[in-house]
Design a protein around this motif. Structure first.
Motif, PDB file in Angstrom:
ATOM      1  N   ASN A  76       0.807  -1.230   0.000  1.00 42.55           N
ATOM      2  CA  ASN A  76       0.000   0.000   0.000  1.00 42.55           C
ATOM      3  C   ASN A  76       0.840   1.279   0.000  1.00 42.55           C
ATOM      4  O   ASN A  76       0.296   2.376  -0.043  1.00 42.55           O
ATOM      5  N   ILE A  77       2.158   1.146   0.056  1.00 43.61           N
ATOM      6  CA  ILE A  77       3.055   2.290  -0.059  1.00 43.61           C
ATOM      7  C   ILE A  77       4.089   1.980  -1.132  1.00 43.61           C
ATOM      8  O   ILE A  77       4.760   0.942  -1.081  1.00 43.61           O
ATOM      9  N   SER A 117      -0.913   4.978   0.892  1.00 45.63           N
ATOM     10  CA  SER A 117      -1.071   5.370   2.293  1.00 45.63           C
ATOM     11  C   SER A 117      -1.070   4.126   3.171  1.00 45.63           C
ATOM     12  O   SER A 117      -1.441   3.037   2.741  1.00 45.63           O
ATOM     13  N   GLY A 118      -0.641   4.309   4.427  1.00 50.75           N
ATOM     14  CA  GLY A 118      -0.604   3.216   5.386  1.00 50.75           C
ATOM     15  C   GLY A 118       0.343   3.556   6.509  1.00 50.75           C
ATOM     16  O   GLY A 118       1.284   4.351   6.341  1.00 50.75           O
ATOM     17  N   SER A 119       0.114   2.987   7.700  1.00 52.96           N
ATOM     18  CA  SER A 119       0.970   3.290   8.844  1.00 52.96           C
ATOM     19  C   SER A 119       1.102   2.060   9.735  1.00 52.96           C
ATOM     20  O   SER A 119       0.315   1.111   9.654  1.00 52.96           O
ATOM     21  N   ARG A 123       1.386  -0.854   7.250  1.00 59.14           N
ATOM     22  CA  ARG A 123       2.087  -0.195   6.147  1.00 59.14           C
ATOM     23  C   ARG A 123       2.947  -1.238   5.430  1.00 59.14           C
ATOM     24  O   ARG A 123       3.821  -1.862   6.028  1.00 59.14           O
ATOM     25  N   ARG A 124       2.738  -1.401   4.127  1.00 61.44           N
ATOM     26  CA  ARG A 124       3.444  -2.424   3.350  1.00 61.44           C
ATOM     27  C   ARG A 124       4.136  -1.727   2.174  1.00 61.44           C
ATOM     28  O   ARG A 124       3.480  -1.289   1.237  1.00 61.44           O
ATOM     29  N   GLU A 125       5.442  -1.631   2.242  1.00 69.72           N
ATOM     30  CA  GLU A 125       6.199  -0.802   1.315  1.00 69.72           C
ATOM     31  C   GLU A 125       6.835  -1.609   0.184  1.00 69.72           C
ATOM     32  O   GLU A 125       7.176  -2.784   0.351  1.00 69.72           O
TER      33      GLU A 125
END
Length: 364
Positions: A229-230, A249-251, A255-257
């Motif tokens: 999602n990032i 977006s994500g935290s 959060r998956r980069e």
């Protein structure tokens, strides 16, 4: 399920009728929303017109020309009873796009509604290429109606069929190639589908559920294995000078980069657009498969068809899903049936590895 067994007409590229077959052992036809489908026909070798089932001839399964395919594979075998059988396979007509790559000196860039963008590439690389030898004289685009969401796109030396599929998935719009008997053309057209979900009131809803006794052999997949999602979209430049833009977006743990190679982007704005497109390829996978039963509650190709958004319910699984029909497989055998897939296509291992390689590719 009672399904009328269709006859199969055999044509050459000039639309000449070579023969018609209605006495075959098995026929399977798969149509897909975002990419071309395929067919497979089994027939005893001694039957009439089998000799016309040669590579590059066309088989036609419906009067509209929407269910047509190119013979690309032939196999002859003999069973232990001495019966000789021919098996032919091939893609639906959209498989012709697999024969081109997007040849261009610089990136072929275009912006517009999805339909405009898709037909631009089909025109440039299959219909009116600047290289005469790349043109297919019997291929045409249907009239452009500007359907689908606005999107920019760029391509260079990529398979045309992959480019069209990626645009279709990003913009959630389908496509197909059909035969036009009047103009003697293979015609590329987009497909939007209808909203037939239980929550809308514009059209009679279509619901597949045990409560309606119209579905069986169900399978449901909800997977985050490849979900990101990032995205860190890498543009032009090398090392510390390389332009990087973050998308998504994500935290926290949610959060998956992922790094996204977008080195062909011309500027920061295009880098963000391209990054969002590439990030969308690593979405959650939600898919539903099932065999449709003929209870006359919903008639195939009248009440529902490929590309429509319908509602699926399974109370035992606590499942209510509004999803698009992305694949329809018609099987014509002694026990004929229709199988459907809704939602996302589960990536193969090959597709997953290719995606990983594209993500880690760097220009410096």
């Amino acid at each position: 399920m009672e399904i009328k067994i269709p006859s199969v007409r055999i044509l050459d590229r000039d639309f000449n009728l070579l023969g018609e077959i209605d006495d075959y052992e098995s026929l399977q036809l798969t149509r897909r929303f975002y990419r071309s489908g395929e067919f497979e026909l089994h027939i005893a070798l001694h039957k009439q017109h089998v000799d016309k089932l040669q590579k590059e001839n066309i088989i036609v399964i419906d009067n509209k020309g929407h269910k047509s395919g190119i013979i690309q594979y032939r196999q002859i075998g003999q069973d232990d009873k001495g019966i000789e059988t021919l098996i032919i396979k091939g893609p639906t007509l959209g498989g012709a796009l697999d024969r081109r790559v997007t040849v261009t000196d610089n990136f072929d860039r275009v912006r517009g509604p999805a339909e405009t963008v898709m037909k631009h590439y089909v025109n440039n690389h299959l219909i009116n290429s600047s290289v005469v030898a790349r043109r297919v004289p019997f291929f045409a685009n249907a009239t452009n109606q500007g359907r689908g969401k606005e999107t920019p796109w760029q391509t260079r030396f990529e398979p045309l069929n992959v480019v069209i599929q990626e645009i279709a998935e990003w913009c959630d719009i389908g496509w197909y190639v059909s035969l036009d008997y009047t103009s003697h053309k293979w015609v590329f057209e987009v497909l939007e589908g209808r909203n037939l979900t239980a929550g809308q009131s514009d059209r009679p809803p279509v619901i597949f559920s045990h409560d309606f006794d119209n579905i069986e052999s169900q399978s449901f997949v909800d997977s985050d294995q490849q979900y990101k999602n990032i995205g860190y979209a890498g543009g032009q430049g090398e090392y510390e000078d390389r332009l990087i833009q973050m998308v998504g977006s994500g935290s926290g743990l949610d959060r998956r980069e992922v790094f996204l190679d977008c080195s062909s982007a011309e500027d920061a704005a295009e880098l963000v657009e391209m990054g969002n497109q590439k990030l969308s390829e690593q979405k959650r996978i939600i898919t539903f498969d099932g065999r449709i039963l003929d209870t006359r509650s919903f008639v195939f190709e009248k009440d529902w068809d490929l590309g429509d958004i319908v509602t699926v319910q399974n109370k035992n699984w606590g499942l209510t899903l509004d999803s698009r029909i992305t694949e329809v497989k018609e099987i014509f055998e002694p026990e004929s049936k229709i199988e459907v897939s809704l939602g996302d296509e589960i990536p193969t291992i090959t597709q997953f590895v290719k995606q990983l390689k594209n993500n880690v590719k760097r220009s410096g």
